[in-house]
Enzyme design. Structure first.
Site, short mmCIF file in Angstrom:
data_model
loop_
_atom_site.label_atom_id
_atom_site.label_comp_id
_atom_site.label_asym_id
_atom_site.label_seq_id
_atom_site.Cartn_x
_atom_site.Cartn_y
_atom_site.Cartn_z
N SER A 1 0.89 -1.17 0.00
CA SER A 1 0.00 0.00 0.00
C SER A 1 0.92 1.21 0.00
O SER A 1 2.13 1.06 0.01
CB SER A 1 -0.85 0.04 1.28
OG SER A 1 -1.98 -0.78 1.19
N ARG B 1 -9.47 -1.48 -11.02
CA ARG B 1 -9.85 -0.84 -12.29
C ARG B 1 -8.94 -1.39 -13.39
O ARG B 1 -7.77 -1.73 -13.14
CB ARG B 1 -9.66 0.68 -12.20
CG ARG B 1 -10.64 1.38 -11.27
CD ARG B 1 -12.02 1.52 -11.89
NE ARG B 1 -12.94 2.25 -11.05
CZ ARG B 1 -13.87 1.70 -10.28
NH1 ARG B 1 -14.01 0.40 -10.23
NH2 ARG B 1 -14.69 2.46 -9.56
N GLU C 1 -12.75 -1.32 -21.15
CA GLU C 1 -14.03 -2.02 -21.11
C GLU C 1 -15.14 -1.16 -21.71
O GLU C 1 -15.09 0.06 -21.59
CB GLU C 1 -14.38 -2.41 -19.65
CG GLU C 1 -14.44 -1.25 -18.68
CD GLU C 1 -14.52 -1.73 -17.21
OE1 GLU C 1 -13.80 -2.66 -16.82
OE2 GLU C 1 -15.31 -1.13 -16.48
N HIS D 1 -17.19 -6.37 -15.07
CA HIS D 1 -17.23 -5.32 -14.06
C HIS D 1 -18.49 -5.45 -13.20
O HIS D 1 -19.31 -4.54 -13.13
CB HIS D 1 -17.14 -3.92 -14.70
CG HIS D 1 -16.73 -2.85 -13.74
ND1 HIS D 1 -16.10 -1.69 -14.13
CD2 HIS D 1 -16.85 -2.76 -12.38
CE1 HIS D 1 -15.86 -0.94 -13.06
NE2 HIS D 1 -16.31 -1.57 -11.99
#
Ligand code: NAP
Length: 317
Positions: free
Chosen positions: A178, A236, A265, A283
Site C-alpha cells: 500500500s 480498475r 471495457e 465489471h
C-alpha cells in the site's frame, strides 16, 4: 415564494430503483438519453436547475461536465472508486463529493475470492469442456491448488482487508503493498510491488486508481510473479498494462488471470478471448440486487442530507 425544484443529472442508466427514488424527490435529467453530439446543448439547457450529479465507477463527472454546470453543489457517486470524477476541479469549486465505500466491500471481496478460485481451478474452461462433450473423450487437465498459496494484495484498504480476511481460512499466507505500512496489520508489508510479486504466487489488485497506481502491474511485476503466478484484478482496468498481461499469458510467462475490469471495457482484447487460463467478468464486483440497493440508498441519503443542510453520510470531499 416556492423554491425551484432541484435538478439532478443522472449520467448513466442505473437501476430502476434509484431512478424512481431520485424522480420522487428531484427533477431527474437523464444524460445518456441525449444523443452524444447534443449533450453539450442538453447540459446548457438544464444548467440553471442542475445542482447535483449522480454517476458511477464507469462514468462519473469529468471536467467538461462540471464546467458546464455553474450551479453544481454535489456529486453523489454510486461507486467507491472516484477515478471518473475530476476531483481537483471539485476541490477548486467547493463541490462536495460522496461515494458508497462500505456498502460494497463484502461483495467485491467475495468476487475477488471467487475469481481467484475460478482462475486457479480453471472452472470456466472446465464448464465449457463438459458442455462441449470433451468429458466423454478425455480427463480434464490438472489445475492449480489454491489453499495454502502465498497471496499478495495491492491496496490493503477496505476491500483488500476484506479479501485478506476471506483467504486466511484457506491457509494462505498474506502480504501486501500500500502507500504506507499499516501499523496494526499482522500481514507482511512490502514497500515495492516487485518485491511483493517476487514473494507471492497470486497477486490481487484492490487499490484505488490514481496517477500513482496506473499500470501498477507492468512487465517487471509480471515477470517477478513468474510463469505459475496468477493476477486477479477487481480494482480498475488501468491498474494493469493490459498488452503486457495479454502477451505474458499468451507466451506462458504468467499462469493465469481473473479480471473483473479491463482497460478499455467493454472492449476485450481478442487474444484474451482465446485463452483458457483466464476468467473474465463484466465489471460486476458489486452487482448484486442487495448491494446495488444499499448503494442506491446511500446515494439518495447523501443527496437528502446535502439538500437539507445535514452532515453527509459518506463524504469524500
Ligand atoms: P480504500 O479503502 O480507499 O482502499 C484503497 C487502497 O488503495 C488503500 O489501501 C491505499 O493505500 C491503496 N492505494 C492508494 N494509492 C496507492 C498507491 N499509489 N500505491 C499503492 N496503494 C495505493 O478503497 P476500497 O473501498 O477498498 O476500494 C478500492 C478500489 O476498488 C476502488 O477505488 C475501486 O477502484 C475498486 N472497486 C471495484 C469494484 C468492482 O466492481 N470491480 C467495486 C468497488 C470498488 P493506503 O491505505 O496506504 O492509503
Amino acid at each position: 415564494m416556492a423554491c425551484a425544484p432541484v435538478g439532478v443529472l443522472l449520467i448513466r442508466p442505473l437501476s430502476n430503483y434509484i431512478q424512481d427514488e431520485l424522480s420522487k424527490r428531484y427533477t431527474l435529467f437523464k444524460y445518456w438519453q441525449a444523443p452524444p453530439h447534443l449533450r453539450r446543448d442538453f447540459l446548457r439547457k438544464h444548467s440553471d436547475s442542475i445542482r447535483a450529479v449522480v454517476g458511477n465507477g464507469v462514468q462519473g463527472a469529468d471536467g467538461e461536465i462540471i464546467d458546464a454546470l455553474p450551479h453544481l453543489e454535489i456529486i453523489a457517486s454510486h461507486s467507491s472508486g472516484l477515478d471518473k470524477i475530476d476531483l481537483d476541479k471539485c476541490r477548486e469549486r467547493g463541490i462536495r463529493v460522496t461515494y458508497t465505500p462500505d456498502a460494497l466491500t463484502d461483495e467485491v471481496a467475495d468476487m475477488a475470492v471467487l475469481l481467484t478460485l475460478a482462475t486457479a481451478r480453471r472452472i470456466c474452461a472446465a464448464d465449457r469442456f463438459v458442455r462441449n462433450g470433451g468429458w466423454k473423450n478425455a480427463d480434464y487437465a490438472l489445475t492449480t491448488k489454491f489453499s495454502g498459496k502465498a497471496i499478495g494484495i495491492i491496496g490493503l484498504g477496505r476491500i483488500g482487508s476484506a479479501i485478506a480476511k476471506r483467504v486466511e481460512p484457506f491457509g494462505c499466507t498474506i502480504s501486501y503493498h500500500s502507500r504506507s505500512e499499516k501499523p496494526n496489520s499482522k500481514y507482511k508489508y512490502y514497500n515495492s510491488v516487485i518485491d511483493l510479486a517476487s514473494n507471492s504466487q497470486i497477486l490481487i489488485v484492490s487499490c484505488s486508481l490514481t496517477h500513482g497506481t496506473r499500470h501498477i502491474i507492468n512487465r517487471d511485476v509480471i515477470n517477478a510473479l513468474g510463469k505459475n503466478g496468477i493476477v486477479i484484478n477487481i480494482g480498475r482496468g488501468s491498474h494493469i498494462d493490459e498488452s503486457e498481461l495479454v502477451s505474458a499469458l499468451a507466451e506462458g510467462r504468467l499462469g493465469g488471470a481473473g479480471l473483473d475490469v479491463l482497460e478499455n471495457e467493454p472492449e476485450v482484447p481478442s487474444l484474451l478471448l482465446g485463452l483458457d487460463n483466464i476468467v473474465l467478468s463484466p465489471h460486476v464486483g458489486a452487482s448484486t440486487v442487495e448491494t446495488r440497493k444499499a448503494m442506491a440508498d446511500l446515494v439518495v441519503e447523501n443527496l437528502e442530507a446535502h439538500f437539507s443542510n445535514k452532515p453527509l453520510l459518506t463524504p469524500f470531499i
